[in-house]
Design an enzyme around this catalytic site. Structure first.
Site, PDB file in Angstrom:
ATOM      1  N   THR A  54      45.037  22.724  37.887  1.00 34.49           N
ATOM      2  CA  THR A  54      44.430  24.033  37.659  1.00 34.49           C
ATOM      3  C   THR A  54      44.255  24.294  36.169  1.00 34.49           C
ATOM      4  O   THR A  54      43.233  24.840  35.729  1.00 34.49           O
ATOM      5  CB  THR A  54      45.288  25.140  38.295  1.00 34.49           C
ATOM      6  OG1 THR A  54      45.355  24.928  39.701  1.00 34.49           O
ATOM      7  CG2 THR A  54      44.703  26.516  38.022  1.00 34.49           C
ATOM      8  N   HIS A 112      41.229  22.548  35.127  1.00 33.46           N
ATOM      9  CA  HIS A 112      40.021  23.287  35.503  1.00 33.46           C
ATOM     10  C   HIS A 112      39.738  24.404  34.499  1.00 33.46           C
ATOM     11  O   HIS A 112      38.583  24.674  34.159  1.00 33.46           O
ATOM     12  CB  HIS A 112      40.176  23.881  36.906  1.00 33.46           C
ATOM     13  CG  HIS A 112      40.140  22.864  37.988  1.00 33.46           C
ATOM     14  ND1 HIS A 112      40.483  23.159  39.295  1.00 33.46           N
ATOM     15  CD2 HIS A 112      39.799  21.545  37.983  1.00 33.46           C
ATOM     16  CE1 HIS A 112      40.363  22.069  40.036  1.00 33.46           C
ATOM     17  NE2 HIS A 112      39.957  21.083  39.257  1.00 33.46           N
TER      18      HIS A 112
END
Length: 345
Positions: free
Chosen positions: A41, A44
């Site tokens: 994450t 990202h």
């Protein structure tokens, strides 16, 4: 205090900043962070994926995989005391919506996340709601404590649906959570575990964790290879973690009719799916979002404390917070399995 933040709405945009130490309010806890894990994450966010750009307000302190020590309790906090070593559940749930009241807190309608919606754990100090704090045993390894949040996802995936005991399992995508899923599947009695990834380092780690067959899809067709070792039937369980459209369809094609498909990896963009194929082959689809709170945490702790899963081989690098940006570079170059940021070095 020092904190590693996302400061610019662009690729990279990561900056080390000096900030004030936060103070806990009612129902909150001030934590002294010891280690924090770099997660997919966070990558990202680094790449400023559309789903992150839509919801994040910058600047934001990153990080949600945390080992910390309780420093100060806010008003009304019970169940922990200063000096306790803790991990963090990364879903800040409301406790009042329909999902929360039906034991689905991981799907809370009002979920917020440290490192995305509020400041996270890539910092020397952190304030969070006491409701997401998990107290570890006193002798629990601090580095492993920082890995319990992602480990809980792997535990959730392997316990969902029909479980994994006695079954052939494909783990497609061997980042840290995929590697954890390999180890959990073996610990819970999977008949065969097939691990797939493009990165040789990850495949070597999967083999060390007990994978029975490791496949690089760039060198061997994943579906054909999987069919060849399953009497052309396909695997019973496919755990998809690549977040790539090609990986998603390869996992589905490797699955036997009526098998369990467990989706963890989130594609960056919408994917068109032929539901006619699904209707004909009858897979059961499980979307694995976070952990079952707090069931997965209890199961995860038991696996580690009983010595059935050893997470230590996954810690490939420990990087001081002041050099935290270099951890992103290690991942981008494919040289890291799980980097941890250390706050006290």
């Amino acid at each position: 205090m020092l904190a590693l933040c996302k400061t610019e709405a662009t690729v990279n945009g990561i900056e080390l900043r000096e900030m004030d130490v936060p103070e806990p309010g009612p129902g909150e806890v001030l934590l002294r962070v010891r280690y924090a894990g770099l997660c997919g994450t966070d990558m990202h966010i680094y790449h400023w994926a559309p789903r992150m750009a839509r919801r994040m307000v910058l600047p934001r302190v990153l990080g949600h995989e945390v080992c910390a020590v309780v420093e100060t309790l806010g008003e009304g906090v019970q169940g922990m005391r200063p000096g306790d070593q803790v991990s963090l559940e990364s879903h800040i749930y409301c406790g009042q919506c329909r999902q929360c009241l039906m034991d689905q807190k991981h799907l809370c309608a009002h979920t917020r996340y440290p490192g995305i919606d509020v400041d996270g754990g890539f910092a020397e100090w952190l304030v969070v709601p006491a409701s997401i704090v998990w107290v570890n045993p006193p002798d629990f390894s601090p580095r492993l404590s920082a890995m319990m949040e992602p480990f809980g996802i792997a535990v959730h995936a392997c316990n969902e649906g029909t479980g994994v005991a006695g079954q052939r399992v494909l783990v497609n995508g061997c980042g840290p959570i995929g590697l954890m899923a390999v180890a959990v599947a073996k610990a819970l009695g999977a008949r065969q575990v097939i691990a797939a990834d493009l990165n040789p380092l990850r495949l070597a780690t999967a083999e060390a964790l007990g994978a029975d067959l490791c496949v690089n899809p760039a060198e061997r067709d994943l579906v054909q290879t999987t069919r060849a070792v399953t009497r052309n039937e396909g695997v019973d369980v496919a755990i998809e973690l690549t977040g790539a459209e090609a990986g998603l369809f390869a996992s589905l094609d490797a699955l036997r009719r009526g098998g369990d498909y467990r989706l963890i990896g989130a594609p960056a963009n919408p994917v068109a799916i032929d539901l006619t194929t699904w209707l004909r082959t009858g897979p059961t689809i499980h979307n694995i979002h976070g952990r079952r709170i707090w069931r997965s945490w209890q199961q995860a702790g038991d696996l580690v404390l009983d010595g059935r899963v050893d997470l230590a081989p996954l810690v490939s690098h420990v990087v001081p917070l002041k050099d935290g940006a270099s951890a992103f570079d290690l991942v981008l170059r494919g040289q890291a399995v799980k980097p941890l940021l250390a706050m006290d070095t």
